[in-house]
Design a protein around this motif. Structure first.
Motif, PDB file in Angstrom:
ATOM      1  N   ARG A 104       0.679   7.471  -0.248  1.00  0.00           N
ATOM      2  CA  ARG A 104       0.966   8.711  -0.979  1.00  0.00           C
ATOM      3  C   ARG A 104       2.357   8.678  -1.609  1.00  0.00           C
ATOM      4  O   ARG A 104       2.555   9.132  -2.736  1.00  0.00           O
ATOM      5  CB  ARG A 104       0.837   9.918  -0.038  1.00  0.00           C
ATOM      6  CG  ARG A 104      -0.617  10.226   0.331  1.00  0.00           C
ATOM      7  CD  ARG A 104      -0.691  11.356   1.350  1.00  0.00           C
ATOM      8  NE  ARG A 104      -2.064  11.686   1.689  1.00  0.00           N
ATOM      9  CZ  ARG A 104      -2.814  12.567   1.033  1.00  0.00           C
ATOM     10  NH1 ARG A 104      -2.309  13.218  -0.002  1.00  0.00           N
ATOM     11  NH2 ARG A 104      -4.055  12.807   1.396  1.00  0.00           N
ATOM     12  N   VAL A 105       3.336   8.124  -0.872  1.00  0.00           N
ATOM     13  CA  VAL A 105       4.696   8.017  -1.418  1.00  0.00           C
ATOM     14  C   VAL A 105       4.680   7.059  -2.616  1.00  0.00           C
ATOM     15  O   VAL A 105       5.325   7.306  -3.638  1.00  0.00           O
ATOM     16  CB  VAL A 105       5.682   7.532  -0.324  1.00  0.00           C
ATOM     17  CG1 VAL A 105       7.034   7.165  -0.922  1.00  0.00           C
ATOM     18  CG2 VAL A 105       5.842   8.600   0.751  1.00  0.00           C
ATOM     19  N   GLY A 106       3.911   5.984  -2.499  1.00  0.00           N
ATOM     20  CA  GLY A 106       3.805   5.027  -3.608  1.00  0.00           C
ATOM     21  C   GLY A 106       3.290   5.687  -4.873  1.00  0.00           C
ATOM     22  O   GLY A 106       3.828   5.464  -5.968  1.00  0.00           O
ATOM     23  N   VAL A 107       2.283   6.534  -4.722  1.00  0.00           N
ATOM     24  CA  VAL A 107       1.723   7.234  -5.902  1.00  0.00           C
ATOM     25  C   VAL A 107       2.771   8.182  -6.491  1.00  0.00           C
ATOM     26  O   VAL A 107       3.017   8.200  -7.699  1.00  0.00           O
ATOM     27  CB  VAL A 107       0.437   8.003  -5.509  1.00  0.00           C
ATOM     28  CG1 VAL A 107      -0.017   8.919  -6.646  1.00  0.00           C
ATOM     29  CG2 VAL A 107      -0.671   7.024  -5.141  1.00  0.00           C
ATOM     30  N   THR A 108       3.435   8.945  -5.620  1.00  0.00           N
ATOM     31  CA  THR A 108       4.405   9.942  -6.108  1.00  0.00           C
ATOM     32  C   THR A 108       5.599   9.278  -6.802  1.00  0.00           C
ATOM     33  O   THR A 108       6.063   9.747  -7.834  1.00  0.00           O
ATOM     34  CB  THR A 108       4.922  10.805  -4.931  1.00  0.00           C
ATOM     35  OG1 THR A 108       3.797  11.317  -4.229  1.00  0.00           O
ATOM     36  CG2 THR A 108       5.780  11.953  -5.421  1.00  0.00           C
ATOM     37  N   LEU A 109       6.080   8.169  -6.232  1.00  0.00           N
ATOM     38  CA  LEU A 109       7.292   7.531  -6.774  1.00  0.00           C
ATOM     39  C   LEU A 109       6.963   6.387  -7.735  1.00  0.00           C
ATOM     40  O   LEU A 109       7.876   5.687  -8.182  1.00  0.00           O
ATOM     41  CB  LEU A 109       8.167   6.986  -5.634  1.00  0.00           C
ATOM     42  CG  LEU A 109       8.689   8.008  -4.618  1.00  0.00           C
ATOM     43  CD1 LEU A 109       9.573   7.314  -3.587  1.00  0.00           C
ATOM     44  CD2 LEU A 109       9.462   9.127  -5.308  1.00  0.00           C
ATOM     45  N   ASN A 110       5.683   6.188  -7.996  1.00  0.00           N
ATOM     46  CA  ASN A 110       5.263   5.062  -8.845  1.00  0.00           C
ATOM     47  C   ASN A 110       5.832   3.745  -8.304  1.00  0.00           C
ATOM     48  O   ASN A 110       6.389   2.923  -9.033  1.00  0.00           O
ATOM     49  CB  ASN A 110       5.724   5.303 -10.291  1.00  0.00           C
ATOM     50  CG  ASN A 110       4.959   4.443 -11.263  1.00  0.00           C
ATOM     51  OD1 ASN A 110       3.863   3.972 -10.948  1.00  0.00           O
ATOM     52  ND2 ASN A 110       5.539   4.184 -12.431  1.00  0.00           N
ATOM     53  N   ALA A 111       5.719   3.597  -6.989  1.00  0.00           N
ATOM     54  CA  ALA A 111       6.336   2.451  -6.300  1.00  0.00           C
ATOM     55  C   ALA A 111       5.269   1.479  -5.793  1.00  0.00           C
ATOM     56  O   ALA A 111       4.164   1.889  -5.438  1.00  0.00           O
ATOM     57  CB  ALA A 111       7.147   2.967  -5.103  1.00  0.00           C
ATOM     58  N   GLY A 112       5.622   0.207  -5.757  1.00  0.00           N
ATOM     59  CA  GLY A 112       4.747  -0.798  -5.151  1.00  0.00           C
ATOM     60  C   GLY A 112       4.680  -0.589  -3.646  1.00  0.00           C
ATOM     61  O   GLY A 112       5.707  -0.341  -3.016  1.00  0.00           O
ATOM     62  N   VAL A 113       3.476  -0.696  -3.096  1.00  0.00           N
ATOM     63  CA  VAL A 113       3.275  -0.453  -1.656  1.00  0.00           C
ATOM     64  C   VAL A 113       2.755  -1.721  -0.993  1.00  0.00           C
ATOM     65  O   VAL A 113       1.805  -2.343  -1.472  1.00  0.00           O
ATOM     66  CB  VAL A 113       2.254   0.685  -1.429  1.00  0.00           C
ATOM     67  CG1 VAL A 113       1.977   0.864   0.058  1.00  0.00           C
ATOM     68  CG2 VAL A 113       2.753   1.980  -2.045  1.00  0.00           C
ATOM     69  N   ILE A 114       3.403  -2.116   0.093  1.00  0.00           N
ATOM     70  CA  ILE A 114       2.942  -3.277   0.868  1.00  0.00           C
ATOM     71  C   ILE A 114       2.713  -2.805   2.298  1.00  0.00           C
ATOM     72  O   ILE A 114       3.606  -2.210   2.906  1.00  0.00           O
ATOM     73  CB  ILE A 114       4.002  -4.407   0.850  1.00  0.00           C
ATOM     74  CG1 ILE A 114       4.370  -4.783  -0.595  1.00  0.00           C
ATOM     75  CG2 ILE A 114       3.491  -5.632   1.605  1.00  0.00           C
ATOM     76  CD1 ILE A 114       5.626  -5.633  -0.713  1.00  0.00           C
ATOM     77  N   THR A 115       1.527  -3.064   2.833  1.00  0.00           N
ATOM     78  CA  THR A 115       1.233  -2.655   4.213  1.00  0.00           C
ATOM     79  C   THR A 115       1.061  -3.902   5.092  1.00  0.00           C
ATOM     80  O   THR A 115       0.993  -5.025   4.593  1.00  0.00           O
ATOM     81  CB  THR A 115      -0.059  -1.819   4.282  1.00  0.00           C
ATOM     82  OG1 THR A 115      -1.129  -2.604   3.772  1.00  0.00           O
ATOM     83  CG2 THR A 115       0.063  -0.535   3.491  1.00  0.00           C
ATOM     84  N   ASP A 116       0.985  -3.687   6.403  1.00  0.00           N
ATOM     85  CA  ASP A 116       0.708  -4.740   7.387  1.00  0.00           C
ATOM     86  C   ASP A 116       1.761  -5.851   7.395  1.00  0.00           C
ATOM     87  O   ASP A 116       1.428  -7.016   7.658  1.00  0.00           O
ATOM     88  CB  ASP A 116      -0.682  -5.369   7.156  1.00  0.00           C
ATOM     89  CG  ASP A 116      -1.804  -4.361   7.256  1.00  0.00           C
ATOM     90  OD1 ASP A 116      -1.744  -3.527   8.181  1.00  0.00           O
ATOM     91  OD2 ASP A 116      -2.729  -4.402   6.422  1.00  0.00           O
ATOM     92  N   ALA A 117       3.025  -5.511   7.103  1.00  0.00           N
ATOM     93  CA  ALA A 117       4.075  -6.543   7.111  1.00  0.00           C
ATOM     94  C   ALA A 117       4.362  -6.965   8.549  1.00  0.00           C
ATOM     95  O   ALA A 117       4.628  -6.124   9.406  1.00  0.00           O
ATOM     96  CB  ALA A 117       5.345  -6.003   6.455  1.00  0.00           C
ATOM     97  N   VAL A 118       4.293  -8.274   8.820  1.00  0.00           N
ATOM     98  CA  VAL A 118       4.623  -8.759  10.166  1.00  0.00           C
ATOM     99  C   VAL A 118       6.102  -9.112  10.280  1.00  0.00           C
ATOM    100  O   VAL A 118       6.639  -9.237  11.361  1.00  0.00           O
ATOM    101  CB  VAL A 118       3.769  -9.974  10.609  1.00  0.00           C
ATOM    102  CG1 VAL A 118       2.325  -9.581  10.804  1.00  0.00           C
ATOM    103  CG2 VAL A 118       3.876 -11.127   9.635  1.00  0.00           C
ATOM    104  N   SER A 119       6.746  -9.293   9.128  1.00  0.00           N
ATOM    105  CA  SER A 119       8.204  -9.393   9.111  1.00  0.00           C
ATOM    106  C   SER A 119       8.672  -9.078   7.695  1.00  0.00           C
ATOM    107  O   SER A 119       7.880  -9.088   6.754  1.00  0.00           O
ATOM    108  CB  SER A 119       8.686 -10.771   9.566  1.00  0.00           C
ATOM    109  OG  SER A 119       8.385 -11.744   8.595  1.00  0.00           O
ATOM    110  N   VAL A 120       9.955  -8.779   7.584  1.00  0.00           N
ATOM    111  CA  VAL A 120      10.537  -8.470   6.274  1.00  0.00           C
ATOM    112  C   VAL A 120      11.860  -9.211   6.191  1.00  0.00           C
ATOM    113  O   VAL A 120      12.671  -9.138   7.110  1.00  0.00           O
ATOM    114  CB  VAL A 120      10.769  -6.945   6.108  1.00  0.00           C
ATOM    115  CG1 VAL A 120      11.417  -6.650   4.759  1.00  0.00           C
ATOM    116  CG2 VAL A 120       9.471  -6.171   6.250  1.00  0.00           C
ATOM    117  N   THR A 121      12.056  -9.952   5.106  1.00  0.00           N
ATOM    118  CA  THR A 121      13.327 -10.624   4.917  1.00  0.00           C
ATOM    119  C   THR A 121      14.051  -9.988   3.735  1.00  0.00           C
ATOM    120  O   THR A 121      13.431  -9.392   2.855  1.00  0.00           O
ATOM    121  CB  THR A 121      13.144 -12.137   4.686  1.00  0.00           C
ATOM    122  OG1 THR A 121      12.132 -12.333   3.691  1.00  0.00           O
ATOM    123  CG2 THR A 121      12.710 -12.846   5.956  1.00  0.00           C
TER     124      THR A 121
END
Ligand SMILES: Cc1cc2nc3c(=O)[nH]c(=O)nc-3n(C[C@H](O)[C@H](O)[C@H](O)COP(=O)(O)OP(=O)(O)OC[C@H]3O[C@@H](n4cnc5c(N)ncnc54)[C@H](O)[C@@H]3O)c2cc1C
Length: 322
Positions: A104-121
Motif C-alpha cells: 500500500r505504501v508503494g502504491v501511495t508513494l509510487n515506490a518500488g516494493v521488494i518483499t521477502d528480503a533475507v538480507s539487505v546490503t
C-alpha cells in the motif's frame, strides 16, 4: 544523510520494541538516518530503547483508527510520515501485515516494493535486497529504481546492535488523514492466541523442528526447544498427521524462517521443507538415514535415532549450564 523510515507497531505489545523492530532500526542506521514511525503509544521505555538504537526522530500517532481497522490505516500513517521526512527508504517486517503495508505504501508513494528480503546490503546509501526464490534454488539481488524504496525484511536478516552512542529521540505527533477506503474493514473482535511460553516461530533465534520421524511424539523436540529457548517447528508430514498445529509448519506452504540456528529432527529435507528454512544461518540435522537429503544443506549432521540423540543433548546442555 537521507531518512530511512522504520515502521514500529506498538499497538499489540506496547512497552517494548519487538526483536524485528530492533533489527530493522540497526539496518536503517547503517543506511542513513533512522526515523521510527510508531503506531500506538511511545512510553519512556520505548523511547529509551529507540535511543539505544540511534533513533533521533520519532513520528507517532495514537489515532484510534490504527487499531480499529485492518492494516490499511497503518499504511496511511507510514506513507504520510515517509513523505513528511522525505524518506529514501521504508523498512517493514515481512509478516503478512508488513507485506500489505509495504504494498500500500508503494502504491501511495509510487515506490518500488521488494518483499521477502533475507538480507539487505547498503552501498553508498543504495539498498540492495537479497531474496531466496523458486523454493530456495536461486538467490536474487533486487534494487528499486524509484526515488523511494520499500522493503519487507525477514526476521534475523540483520543482527540487532545498539548504536555506539545512544540518542535522545524527539517525538513528533503526526495527524494521519485516513483514506476513506482504508476504513473499509473494521475489526469487530480479537481473541489472543493462548501463549505457549515459547518464542514466535518467525521471530525465534533458534528453531527446533520435527518431522514424520517423531512418529507422533513431539516431546523430545519440545524438551530440546525449551532448554534452548527455541520455537518449535514442523514438517508438513507432521502437521498433516495432526501431531502439531498447522501454525508450526515450516516450508513452501508454511512459515519461512531464517533463524540463527535451525535444528531439523526426523525430517527428510524435501524441497518444499527446504524452501522455508534453508536461509537459516546454521542448520543442524538429526536423522537416522545417512542418505537423507537434509544432510546436503546441513552445517552439522548427526546420524542417529532422535529418541536417543535428543535426550542426550538436553542432558548435556543442562549439565553445562548447571
Ligand atoms: C505443493 C506441496 C507443498 C508442500 N509444502 C510443504 C511445506 O511447506 N513444508 C513441508 O515440510 N513439506 C511440504 N510438502 C511436503 C514435502 O514434499 C514432504 O512430503 C514433507 O516435507 C516430508 O516430511 P518429513 O520430512 O517429515 O517426512 P519424511 O519425508 O517421511 O521423512 C521422515 C524422515 O525422518 C527420518 N526418521 C525416521 N525415524 C527417525 C528417528 N527415529 N530418528 C531420526 N530420524 C528418523 C527418516 O529417515 C526420514 O528422513 C509439500 C508438498 C507439496 C506437494
Amino acid at each position: 544523510m537521507s531518512a530511512i523510515v522504520v515502521f514500529v507497531d506498538q499497538l499489540d505489545v506496547p512497552g517494548k520494541l519487538s526483536g524485528t523492530a530492533t533489527q530493522l532500526l540497526t539496518l536503517a542506521r547503517g543506511a542513513g538516518e533512522p526515523v521510527a514511525v510508531v503506531a500506538g503509544p511511545v512510553g519512556a521505555d520505548v523511547l529509551a530503547e529507540l535511543g539505544t538504537y540511534g533513533v533521533a526522530r520519532v513520528l507517532n500517532s495514537e489515532q484510534p483508527e490504527l487499531g480499529q481497522f485492518l492494516v490499511a490505516p497503518k499504511a496511511d500513517l507510514v506513507a504520510q510520515a515517509a513523505a513528511a521526512v522525505s524518506a529514501s527508504a521504508v523498512l517493514v517486517d515481512n509478516s503478512a501485515a508488513g507485506k500489505e503495508i509495504a504494498a500500500r505504501v508503494g502504491v501511495t508513494l509510487n515506490a518500488g516494493v521488494i518483499t521477502d528480503a533475507v538480507s539487505v546490503t547498503v552501498d553508498g546509501g543504495t539498498l540492495t535486497a537479497h531474496k531466496s526464490v523458486l523454493a530456495g534454488s536461486w538467490t536474487v539481488e533486487a534494487r528499486a529504481t524509484s526515488a523511494v524504496t520499500v522493503i519487507a525484511v525477514k526476521s534475523h536478516a540483520v543482527e540487532a546492535a545498539p548504536a555506539a552512542a545512544p540518542t535522545a529521540p524527539a517525538v513528533e505527533a503526526i495527524e494521519v488523514a485516513f483514506a476513506p477506503a482504508s476504513l473499509g474493514a473494521r475489526v469487530v473482535s480479537r481473541t489472543p492466541r493462548a501463549a505457549s511460553g515459547r518464542p514466535e516461530l518467525e521471530d525465534a533465534r533458534i528453531v527446533v523442528a520435527g518431522g514424520r520421524g517423531v512418529d507422533g511424539d513431539f516431546t523430545p523436540i519440545e524438551e530440546l526447544a525449551d532448554v534452548l529457548g527455541a520455537a518449535v517447528g514442523a514438517s508438513r508430514a507432521a502437521t498433516d498427521a495432526g501431531w502439531i498445529s498447522h501454525a508450526s509448519q515450516v516450508g513452501q506452504t508454511g512459515k519461512k524462517v531464517s533463524p540463527q540456528l535451525y535444528i531439523s529432527v526426523g525430517i527428510s529435507g524435501a524441497i518444499q521443507q527446504k524452501a522455508g528454512m534453508q536461509t537459516s544461518k546454521l542448520i543442524v540435522a538429526v536423522n537416522k538415514d545417512s542418505e537423507s537429503p537434509i544432510f546436503e544443506i546441513a552445517d552439522f549432521g548427526i546420524v542417529g535415532d532422535l529418541f536417543q540423540v535428543l535426550p542426550q543433548a538436553v542432558e548435556e546442555i543442562k549439565r553445562r549450564r548447571a
